[in-house]
Design a protein around this motif. Structure first.
Motif, short mmCIF file in Angstrom:
data_model
loop_
_atom_site.label_atom_id
_atom_site.label_comp_id
_atom_site.label_asym_id
_atom_site.label_seq_id
_atom_site.Cartn_x
_atom_site.Cartn_y
_atom_site.Cartn_z
N ARG A 16 6.10 -1.17 1.00
CA ARG A 16 5.49 -2.13 0.09
C ARG A 16 6.17 -3.48 0.24
NH1 ARG A 16 4.21 -1.24 -6.23
NH2 ARG A 16 3.40 0.66 -5.30
N GLN A 57 -1.27 -5.62 -5.14
CA GLN A 57 -0.84 -4.39 -5.79
C GLN A 57 -1.80 -3.21 -5.59
OE1 GLN A 57 2.09 -4.13 -7.17
NE2 GLN A 57 1.87 -2.00 -7.86
N ALA A 67 -1.45 -1.90 -2.08
CA ALA A 67 -0.15 -1.27 -1.88
C ALA A 67 -0.14 0.13 -2.47
CB ALA A 67 0.95 -2.12 -2.51
N GLU A 87 0.27 3.77 -0.45
CA GLU A 87 1.31 4.74 -0.81
C GLU A 87 0.71 6.09 -1.16
OE1 GLU A 87 3.39 2.75 -3.92
OE2 GLU A 87 4.74 1.69 -2.56
N ASN A 146 -4.46 -0.98 5.57
CA ASN A 146 -3.25 -1.69 5.95
C ASN A 146 -3.57 -3.04 6.60
OD1 ASN A 146 -0.43 -1.77 6.01
ND2 ASN A 146 -0.35 -1.07 8.13
N PHE A 202 -4.49 -5.29 3.81
CA PHE A 202 -3.26 -5.70 3.13
C PHE A 202 -2.57 -6.83 3.90
CE2 PHE A 202 1.26 -5.61 2.32
CZ PHE A 202 1.37 -5.38 0.95
N GLU A 220 -1.94 -10.54 2.55
CA GLU A 220 -0.54 -10.97 2.46
C GLU A 220 -0.32 -12.28 3.21
OE1 GLU A 220 3.94 -9.20 3.25
OE2 GLU A 220 2.30 -8.68 4.59
#
Length: 217
Positions: A6, A81, A84, A88, A115, A118, A122
Motif C-alpha cells: 500500500r 483507498q 488499495a 489487499e 494495480n 492504482f 497514484e
C-alpha cells in the motif's frame, strides 16, 4: 500474484525547496529602484541583502499552506483507498488458492488490472500535489518579494540583493549541488546591519518559525 504494498501519497515540501525552487543562482532581486532610465549616482545607492529562500522555506511551513497541503493529500489518498483495499483483499484470497486454479488465474488478471489503475491514479495524484506545492512556493515567493521591497523602500534602500545568509558551509555531497550553493551566495562581503532577513521575518510573522527539517512539510 505479485506482492502489493500500500502506498499513500505524501505531499511534503521540507528542505527539498532548496533544490526544487528553480534556485539556479541569485535570480532577480527585489529592488526599490529609481524611475526607469534614471541611473542613480554611486553615493545615492544603498544596498541591502535578504535571504529570500530561507524566508520562503519557513513561510510555506505555516498555515494556511500546511492546511492546503493536508487537504490535498487527504483527498488524493481517499481516491486511492478503495483500490488499495481491493488489492489487499485479492492478495489475501490468493494466498489460499493453488496457482493452477481458475479462481487464482481470474484473481491474478483482476489484480493486474486494478494495480495498473492504482498506479495511474497514484501518478496523477503526485502530479496534482507537486503542482499545488509549486503554486504555493510561487505565491510565497511573490509575497516575500513584495514585503521585501516595501521594507527596503521604507528604510531608504535603493537595491536589495537576494543571497543566502549564515556560514558559507557547503552541504552538498556532489559538484552540481555545491556549485548551486556557491551561486546562491552572490554577495561576498556586506554589512550585517544591511541584512533585512530578520526584520522581514517579523513583517511576515515567521520570526519564531524554524527552518524545516528534511522530513517536515
Amino acid at each position: 500474484m505479485r506482492k502489493f504494498e500500500r502506498v499513500c501519497v505524501y505531499g511534503g515540501i521540507g528542505l527539498a525547496l532548496a533544490a526544487g525552487l528553480g534556485w539556479r543562482g541569485p535570480g532577480e532581486p527585489a529592488a526599490a529602484s529609481n524611475a526607469p532610465g534614471v541611473v542613480a549616482p554611486m553615493d545615492a545607492i544603498r544596498l541591502a541583502t535578504v535571504d529570500i529562500l530561507s524566508l520562503v522555506q519557513r513561510l510555506v511551513t505555516t498555515e494556511p499552506y500546511t492546511q492546503e497541503r493536508d487537504a490535498m493529500q487527504a483527498e488524493q489518498n481517499k481516491r486511492l483507498q478503495p483500490l488499495a483495499e481491493a488489492l489487499e483483499k485479492m492478495q489475501a484470497e490468493a494466498q489460499d488458492l493453488r496457482p493452477e486454479s481458475e479462481r487464482f488465474k481470474a484473481l491474478d488478471r483482476q489484480f493486474g488490472e486494478t494495480n495498473r489503475e492504482f498506479a495511474r491514479i497514484e501518478a496523477e495524484a503526485r502530479t496534482l500535489i507537486e503542482r499545488q506545492n509549486t503554486q504555493q512556493v510561487a505565491g510565497a515567493y511573490a509575497r516575500v518579494l513584495e514585503e521585501a521591497e516595501k521594507l527596503a523602500t521604507g528604510l531608504g534602500y535603493t537595491h536589495v540583493i537576494a543571497t543566502r545568509s549564515g556560514a558559507p558551509t557547503i552541504l552538498s555531497d556532489n559538484i552540481p549541488g555545491a556549485v548551486q550553493e556557491i551561486l546562491a551566495r552572490p554577495v561576498v562581503k556586506s554589512n550585517a546591519a544591511d541584512d533585512l532577513t530578520d526584520r522581514l521575518a517579523k513583517v511576515l510573522g515567521i520570526e519564531n518559525v524554524p527552518m524545516p527539517g528534511p522530513d517536515e512539510d
